[in-house]
Design an enzyme around this catalytic site. Structure first.
Site, mmCIF file in Angstrom:
data_model
loop_
_atom_site.group_PDB
_atom_site.id
_atom_site.type_symbol
_atom_site.label_atom_id
_atom_site.label_comp_id
_atom_site.label_asym_id
_atom_site.label_seq_id
_atom_site.Cartn_x
_atom_site.Cartn_y
_atom_site.Cartn_z
ATOM 1 C CG HIS A 17 4.347 8.293 -0.529
ATOM 2 N ND1 HIS A 17 3.257 8.528 0.268
ATOM 3 C CD2 HIS A 17 4.242 6.990 -0.931
ATOM 4 C CE1 HIS A 17 2.513 7.430 0.348
ATOM 5 N NE2 HIS A 17 3.084 6.481 -0.359
ATOM 6 C CE LYS A 41 -2.614 0.007 -0.040
ATOM 7 N NZ LYS A 41 -1.474 0.879 -0.348
ATOM 8 N NE ARG A 91 6.404 0.958 3.100
ATOM 9 C CZ ARG A 91 5.103 1.073 2.985
ATOM 10 N NH1 ARG A 91 4.453 1.836 3.820
ATOM 11 N NH2 ARG A 91 4.448 0.421 2.059
ATOM 12 C CB SER A 129 -1.037 6.272 3.474
ATOM 13 O OG SER A 129 -0.143 6.746 2.498
HETATM 14 P P1 ADP Z 1 0.260 1.294 -3.367
HETATM 15 O O1 ADP Z 1 -1.188 1.094 -2.948
HETATM 16 O O2 ADP Z 1 0.443 1.300 -4.852
HETATM 17 O O3 ADP Z 1 1.232 0.407 -2.654
HETATM 18 P P2 ADP Z 1 1.202 3.508 -1.681
HETATM 19 O O4 ADP Z 1 0.791 4.933 -1.766
HETATM 20 O O5 ADP Z 1 0.898 2.764 -0.434
HETATM 21 O O6 ADP Z 1 0.560 2.822 -2.969
HETATM 22 O O7 ADP Z 1 2.766 3.384 -1.957
HETATM 23 C C1 ADP Z 1 3.346 3.794 -3.154
HETATM 24 C C2 ADP Z 1 4.797 3.358 -3.182
HETATM 25 O O8 ADP Z 1 5.531 4.070 -2.201
HETATM 26 C C3 ADP Z 1 5.017 1.882 -2.873
HETATM 27 O O9 ADP Z 1 6.090 1.418 -3.676
HETATM 28 C C4 ADP Z 1 5.401 1.879 -1.416
HETATM 29 O O10 ADP Z 1 6.194 0.755 -1.075
HETATM 30 C C5 ADP Z 1 6.210 3.159 -1.351
HETATM 31 N N1 ADP Z 1 6.244 3.709 0.012
HETATM 32 C C6 ADP Z 1 5.206 4.018 0.804
HETATM 33 N N2 ADP Z 1 5.638 4.484 2.010
HETATM 34 C C7 ADP Z 1 6.996 4.467 1.954
HETATM 35 C C8 ADP Z 1 8.036 4.792 2.892
HETATM 36 N N3 ADP Z 1 7.763 5.225 4.114
HETATM 37 N N4 ADP Z 1 9.328 4.648 2.489
HETATM 38 C C9 ADP Z 1 9.594 4.173 1.243
HETATM 39 N N5 ADP Z 1 8.671 3.837 0.326
HETATM 40 C C10 ADP Z 1 7.383 3.977 0.665
#
Ligand code: ADP
Length: 160
Positions: A17, A41, A91, A129
């Site tokens: 992130h 989630k 990703r 996460s």
């Molecule tokens: P959500 O539940 O809205 O998907 P997340 O916190 O899981 O929330 O992810 C928020 C954003 O960050 C999403 O667009 C996700 O694809 C992106 N993201 C999460 N981890 C990574 C990573 N390792 N590299 C690039 N983007 C990421």
């Protein structure tokens, strides 16, 4: 002024992130990092904890970033902030279908708002996460994958 919104669950924020945020900062003058709830989630950290960790990890970008919790329709939030851009990270192909559907849906409802995608850095392609929480739960090291403040918080949460 170019303003964008980066929404997510951030449970907790990872370096994946952080990388997306830092790269988005090169494209926008102000970035709203918005901590939301994903109905699919159940979160480990409360909204307040997730906001606090992000604020602390992003302290050095104070002048360009605002971190907030928002529980509502994202499009309303984006309009309220006078923005027309949603930033998301991608990703793997597995992210694509979900993101594609959401971006289409949002455009259907609000033609003036675009979703832009920033491709993950190779090193973080596997990082999520949930993987971080799994490692922390079994007392493995998450060093280098999350900001220091998150490392500390995870240790407290999953004390031996
Ligand atoms: P959500 O539940 O809205 O998907 P997340 O916190 O899981 O929330 O992810 C928020 C954003 O960050 C999403 O667009 C996700 O694809 C992106 N993201 C999460 N981890 C990574 C990573 N390792 N590299 C690039 N983007 C990421």
């Amino acid at each position: 002024m170019r303003i964008a919104v980066y929404p997510g669950t951030f449970d907790p924020v990872t370096n994946g992130h952080m990388d997306i945020i830092e790269r988005a900062l090169k494209l926008f003058d102000r970035l709203y990092v918005v901590v939301g709830e994903n109905p699919q989630k159940e979160t480990t950290f409360s909204a307040e904890e997730r906001v606090e960790m992000l604020k602390s990890a992003l302290r050095k970008h104070n002048n360009k970033i605002v971190v907030e919790h928002f529980n509502g329709l994202l499009l309303e939030y984006v309009k309220k902030k006078k923005s027309n851009v949603i930033v998301r990270g991608l990703r793997a192909i597995s992210d694509f279908e979900y993101e594609f559907q959401r971006a289409q849906f949002n455009r259907e409802f609000e033609k003036g708002i675009e979703t832009i995608f920033i491709m993950t850095k190779d090193d973080y392609a596997f990082l999520s996460s949930s993987i971080i929480k799994e490692i922390a739960m079994f007392h493995g090291s998450v060093k280098g994958f999350v900001p220091e403040v998150v490392e500390k918080k995870l240790k407290e949460k999953f004390k031996k």
